[in-house]
Design an enzyme around this catalytic site. Structure first.
Site, PDB file in Angstrom:
ATOM      1  N   ALA A   9      -0.825   0.818   6.095  1.00  0.00           N
ATOM      2  CA  ALA A   9      -0.983   0.176   7.368  1.00  0.00           C
ATOM      3  C   ALA A   9      -2.252  -1.241   6.817  1.00  0.00           C
ATOM      4  O   ALA A   9      -3.036  -0.912   5.792  1.00  0.00           O
ATOM      5  CB  ALA A   9      -1.652   0.752   8.472  1.00  0.00           C
ATOM      6  N   ASP A  10      -2.094  -2.218   7.425  1.00  0.00           N
ATOM      7  CA  ASP A  10      -3.153  -3.213   7.202  1.00  0.00           C
ATOM      8  C   ASP A  10      -3.265  -4.059   8.588  1.00  0.00           C
ATOM      9  O   ASP A  10      -2.330  -4.254   9.368  1.00  0.00           O
ATOM     10  CB  ASP A  10      -2.465  -4.198   6.238  1.00  0.00           C
ATOM     11  CG  ASP A  10      -3.865  -5.160   5.851  1.00  0.00           C
ATOM     12  OD1 ASP A  10      -4.653  -4.649   5.150  1.00  0.00           O
ATOM     13  OD2 ASP A  10      -3.858  -6.303   6.278  1.00  0.00           O
ATOM     14  N   THR A  11      -4.498  -4.159   8.997  1.00  0.00           N
ATOM     15  CA  THR A  11      -4.994  -5.006  10.246  1.00  0.00           C
ATOM     16  C   THR A  11      -5.751  -6.215   9.738  1.00  0.00           C
ATOM     17  O   THR A  11      -6.609  -6.273   8.886  1.00  0.00           O
ATOM     18  CB  THR A  11      -5.721  -3.997  10.969  1.00  0.00           C
ATOM     19  OG1 THR A  11      -5.129  -2.820  11.367  1.00  0.00           O
ATOM     20  CG2 THR A  11      -6.126  -4.842  12.381  1.00  0.00           C
TER      21      THR A  11
ATOM     22  N   GLY B 116      -0.017  -4.317  10.653  1.00  0.00           N
ATOM     23  CA  GLY B 116       1.374  -4.068  10.112  1.00  0.00           C
ATOM     24  C   GLY B 116       1.491  -2.483   9.496  1.00  0.00           C
ATOM     25  O   GLY B 116       0.583  -2.165   9.091  1.00  0.00           O
TER      26      GLY B 116
ATOM     27  N   LYS C  67       1.003  -1.142  -0.013  1.00  0.00           N
ATOM     28  CA  LYS C  67      -0.058  -0.037  -0.023  1.00  0.00           C
ATOM     29  C   LYS C  67       0.816   1.331  -0.027  1.00  0.00           C
ATOM     30  O   LYS C  67       0.591   2.337  -0.904  1.00  0.00           O
ATOM     31  CB  LYS C  67      -0.988  -0.101   1.203  1.00  0.00           C
ATOM     32  CG  LYS C  67      -1.908  -1.034   1.051  1.00  0.00           C
ATOM     33  CD  LYS C  67      -2.775  -1.008   2.572  1.00  0.00           C
ATOM     34  CE  LYS C  67      -3.997  -1.978   2.614  1.00  0.00           C
ATOM     35  NZ  LYS C  67      -4.632  -2.097   3.553  1.00  0.00           N
TER      36      LYS C  67
END
Length: 205
Positions: free
Chosen positions: A70-72, A107, A54
């Site tokens: 970011a990624d969750t 992350g 991203k």
């Protein structure tokens, strides 16, 4: 204050709200990507890869800027839960989480392409849910709150009353581990805390 332009490569309003707590200026330019996990990925590897991809997508367009991606994901019993796409999926996720502990991985990646600077980190939090009665699940699903959140609940919203305990970063469960992001920005020389913040409130109006 930030020493360079910051771009948040996310459409998440929660991540933007958390960054706003720092009183810094930033621009939101979402990156739209396929977030499907790969068969050979662990949850930490998944969020690390997506956060990096991203940030990289937007950094390629703005090489002078510092880009935050970011990624969750929510993980329970080894299964990754993303964002529910419909009421049935939201209901199934909440039933799965009811009365059990799950793990939230976020992350985040910071990339400044022109200078070749890149940092990536994965943060872990554990969340324990109470036993959720069927009527509460139905009520919550009808609220529409679950649909853009990993795991189908919002820790900062009405979903908070499902939670018995959080171990680790609360902001990580929201979608951005703010303490770790700040430390990384400081370590990169991109954020300093010199200067007077007494005018911050008026600047945010």
């Amino acid at each position: 204050m930030l020493t360079e332009k910051l771009i948040l490569a996310s459409a998440s309003p929660r991540r933007a709200e958390l960054l706003q707590l720092l009183g810094v200026d930033f621009e939101v330019i979402p990156s739209h990507m396929d977030e499907t996990s790969r068969n050979d990925e662990t949850p930490p590897e998944h969020v690390q890869r997506l956060s990096s991809e991203k940030a990289e997508m937007i950094a390629a367009l703005f090489p002078d800027a510092l880009v935050l991606g970011a990624d969750t994901v929510v993980v329970i019993a080894g299964r990754m839960l993303g964002k529910p796409g419909n009421p049935g999926e939201a209901r199934d996720m909440l039933k799965r989480l009811s009365g059990r502990e799950h793990i939230v991985y976020t992350g985040f990646s910071l990339i400044q392409k022109k200078k070749g600077r890149r940092r990536t980190q994965v943060v872990r939090s554990a969340v324990l849910f109470k036993e959720i009665p069927e009527d509460e699940i139905s009520w919550y699903v009808s609220s529409e709150e679950p649909y853009d959140k990993a795991g189908g609940y919002a820790v900062q919203g009405m979903g908070a009353f499902f939670i018995r305990e959080i171990r680790g970063s609360y902001t990580n469960v929201m979608g951005l581990p703010l303490s770790e992001v700040v430390e990384t920005l400081k370590d990169m020389g991109s954020l300093t805390f010199s200067g007077d913040q007494h005018d911050r409130g008026s600047n945010q109006e």
